[in-house]
Design a protein around this motif. Structure first.
Motif, PDB file in Angstrom:
ATOM      1  N   VAL A  64       1.219  15.599   0.782  1.00  0.00           N
ATOM      2  CA  VAL A  64       1.860  14.420   0.200  1.00  0.00           C
ATOM      3  C   VAL A  64       2.928  13.876   1.144  1.00  0.00           C
ATOM      4  O   VAL A  64       3.016  12.656   1.377  1.00  0.00           O
ATOM      5  CB  VAL A  64       2.465  14.757  -1.179  1.00  0.00           C
ATOM      6  N   ARG A 112       2.111   6.263   5.609  1.00  0.00           N
ATOM      7  CA  ARG A 112       2.125   4.934   4.986  1.00  0.00           C
ATOM      8  C   ARG A 112       3.329   4.111   5.442  1.00  0.00           C
ATOM      9  O   ARG A 112       3.209   2.911   5.693  1.00  0.00           O
ATOM     10  CB  ARG A 112       2.122   5.067   3.464  1.00  0.00           C
ATOM     11  N   THR A 131       0.631   3.929  -2.997  1.00  0.00           N
ATOM     12  CA  THR A 131       0.327   5.327  -2.668  1.00  0.00           C
ATOM     13  C   THR A 131       1.412   6.258  -3.195  1.00  0.00           C
ATOM     14  O   THR A 131       1.126   7.294  -3.801  1.00  0.00           O
ATOM     15  CB  THR A 131       0.188   5.500  -1.147  1.00  0.00           C
ATOM     16  N   ALA A 132       2.681   5.890  -2.956  1.00  0.00           N
ATOM     17  CA  ALA A 132       3.791   6.714  -3.434  1.00  0.00           C
ATOM     18  C   ALA A 132       3.791   6.791  -4.960  1.00  0.00           C
ATOM     19  O   ALA A 132       4.000   7.870  -5.537  1.00  0.00           O
ATOM     20  CB  ALA A 132       5.112   6.137  -2.936  1.00  0.00           C
ATOM     21  N   LYS A 133       3.553   5.665  -5.598  1.00  0.00           N
ATOM     22  CA  LYS A 133       3.539   5.638  -7.064  1.00  0.00           C
ATOM     23  C   LYS A 133       2.458   6.568  -7.613  1.00  0.00           C
ATOM     24  O   LYS A 133       2.667   7.278  -8.601  1.00  0.00           O
ATOM     25  CB  LYS A 133       3.305   4.212  -7.547  1.00  0.00           C
ATOM     26  N   ASP A 134       1.304   6.581  -6.969  1.00  0.00           N
ATOM     27  CA  ASP A 134       0.196   7.436  -7.409  1.00  0.00           C
ATOM     28  C   ASP A 134       0.484   8.913  -7.136  1.00  0.00           C
ATOM     29  O   ASP A 134       0.324   9.759  -8.010  1.00  0.00           O
ATOM     30  CB  ASP A 134      -1.085   7.013  -6.699  1.00  0.00           C
ATOM     31  N   GLN A 135       0.926   9.214  -5.912  1.00  0.00           N
ATOM     32  CA  GLN A 135       1.129  10.599  -5.514  1.00  0.00           C
ATOM     33  C   GLN A 135       2.331  11.244  -6.203  1.00  0.00           C
ATOM     34  O   GLN A 135       2.369  12.463  -6.383  1.00  0.00           O
ATOM     35  CB  GLN A 135       1.313  10.688  -3.998  1.00  0.00           C
ATOM     36  N   MET A 178       1.280  12.105   4.023  1.00  0.00           N
ATOM     37  CA  MET A 178       0.719  10.818   3.630  1.00  0.00           C
ATOM     38  C   MET A 178       1.811   9.754   3.490  1.00  0.00           C
ATOM     39  O   MET A 178       1.646   8.601   3.910  1.00  0.00           O
ATOM     40  CB  MET A 178      -0.043  10.957   2.311  1.00  0.00           C
ATOM     41  N   LEU A 179       2.942  10.140   2.920  1.00  0.00           N
ATOM     42  CA  LEU A 179       4.047   9.201   2.756  1.00  0.00           C
ATOM     43  C   LEU A 179       4.584   8.747   4.109  1.00  0.00           C
ATOM     44  O   LEU A 179       4.883   7.562   4.312  1.00  0.00           O
ATOM     45  CB  LEU A 179       5.151   9.838   1.922  1.00  0.00           C
ATOM     46  N   THR A 190       0.828  -1.207   0.000  1.00  0.00           N
ATOM     47  CA  THR A 190       0.000   0.000   0.000  1.00  0.00           C
ATOM     48  C   THR A 190       0.865   1.262   0.000  1.00  0.00           C
ATOM     49  O   THR A 190       0.564   2.241  -0.685  1.00  0.00           O
ATOM     50  CB  THR A 190      -0.933   0.011   1.223  1.00  0.00           C
ATOM     51  N   ALA A 191       1.942   1.236   0.780  1.00  0.00           N
ATOM     52  CA  ALA A 191       2.872   2.378   0.800  1.00  0.00           C
ATOM     53  C   ALA A 191       3.439   2.615  -0.595  1.00  0.00           C
ATOM     54  O   ALA A 191       3.540   3.763  -1.060  1.00  0.00           O
ATOM     55  CB  ALA A 191       3.996   2.132   1.795  1.00  0.00           C
ATOM     56  N   TYR A 192       3.797   1.534  -1.275  1.00  0.00           N
ATOM     57  CA  TYR A 192       4.349   1.653  -2.624  1.00  0.00           C
ATOM     58  C   TYR A 192       3.308   2.198  -3.602  1.00  0.00           C
ATOM     59  O   TYR A 192       3.594   3.120  -4.388  1.00  0.00           O
ATOM     60  CB  TYR A 192       4.864   0.298  -3.103  1.00  0.00           C
TER      61      TYR A 192
END
Length: 314
Positions: free
Chosen positions: A133, A140, A116-120, A136-137, A112-114
């Protein structure tokens, strides 16, 4: 446990901790820049130095340092192996390699952390969006740590995860202290000034230590007290003393499981005895910059010795 499994766990958690710390550094750079009038190039240069990515920045982006380029390099550049995105991607890669050693909850939190980071970080982050951002990182990566504490057996798997986490955390705290005291102050005349006090306040925020410091030392931001808090205070979970203490604890558990004390265990205990039993006055007498540089060298050597002793690459 196979050495390559220990290696995967150690570096999975180092990379997650590093990603969170780089996010904190970016936030710190933003706050420090706001205390300056005129050019903020030196502030961002110091942040790049702290993260260990200044040479790579020069190689890929040239000699001119701007806020936008520095933030993008630290946050999402694929050419920077120390960017937040690169660290989280590498942590996920290591998590896949040790998938059978971690719980489903830990894997899901890492994935999920990955995602989320990929999206943001798929595109350049706008100024107005950057604080959200970064927050959020951090959340996560914190979720991975939380699921680790809540679902993992306290065995050698957990020990290697903790050793990786605290070695990276100690390294980061030392670097932040060093950059603040050695690079950021415009001149010796600023020591004790309002600028100096603001920067010490920012330093505490960068390690989530502002509230804890006020509980322990009061509202006054005295540099000696802050240095004491971040270096020697065993109650502070990001202090050098706390981190090295936890590394020693987990190494002791490994020694009890496997029998015998390895050279890295002895090395960690020597660092604690020689450098973390001092008073803060002795640290300042030693020279804060010189002391931190020595600690950084000792922690790098400790990391290498851990890799040798536990045969990470066999």
């Amino acid at each position: 446990m196979l050495g390559k499994t220990a290696n995967g766990l150690f570096w999975m958690y180092r990379q997650l901790e590093r990603a969170e710390n780089i996010a904190r550094l970016i936030e710190t750079g933003q706050r420090i820049a706001l205390t300056r009038l005129g050019s903020t190039e030196e502030e961002w240069k110091s942040v790049l130095q702290t993260s260990g990515s200044l040479a790579g920045y020069y190689e890929h982006l040239g000699d001119e340092i701007t806020r936008d380029h520095a933030v993008d390099w630290l946050l999402r550049s694929k050419d920077n192996p120390g960017s937040v995105m690169s660290c989280i991607a590498q942590a996920r890669h290591n998590a896949r390699l040790v998938r059978t050693a971690i719980t489903t909850e830990v894997w899901e939190a890492t994935n999920t952390a990955y995602m989320t980071a990929k999206d943001q970080l798929a595109r350049k982050v706008a100024d107005r969006d950057l604080p959200g951002v970064l927050r959020m990182l951090r959340q996560r990566t914190g979720m991975v740590r939380g699921t680790t504490h809540g679902t993992m057996l306290r065995n050698e798997i957990y020990d290697f995860a903790r050793i990786g986490t605290f070695l990276e955390r100690a390294d980061n705290t030392a670097r932040i202290i060093d950059v603040k005291y050695y690079v950021l102050l415009p001149s010796v005349m600023s020591v004790g000034s309002s600028i100096d006090n603001v920067q010490w306040e920012i330093l505490l925020r960068s390690v989530s230590g502002r509230g804890g410091f006020r509980m322990a030392y009061g509202a006054q931001t005295d540099p000696h007290d802050i240095a004491q808090f971040l270096i020697l205070d065993r109650r502070m979970p990001r202090s050098l003393a706390f981190c090295i203490g936890k590394i020693i604890d987990n190494m002791a558990y490994l020694s009890a499981d496997y029998g015998g004390q390895l050279p890295c265990c002895v090395m960690a205990e020597e660092v604690q005895q020689k450098y973390l039993r001092l008073s803060i006055d002795e640290v300042f007498e030693y020279g804060l910059h010189e002391y931190i540089q020595k600690m950084l060298g000792e922690m790098a050597a400790l990391g290498r010795q851990i890799e040798i002793d536990y045969r990470f690459y066999e």
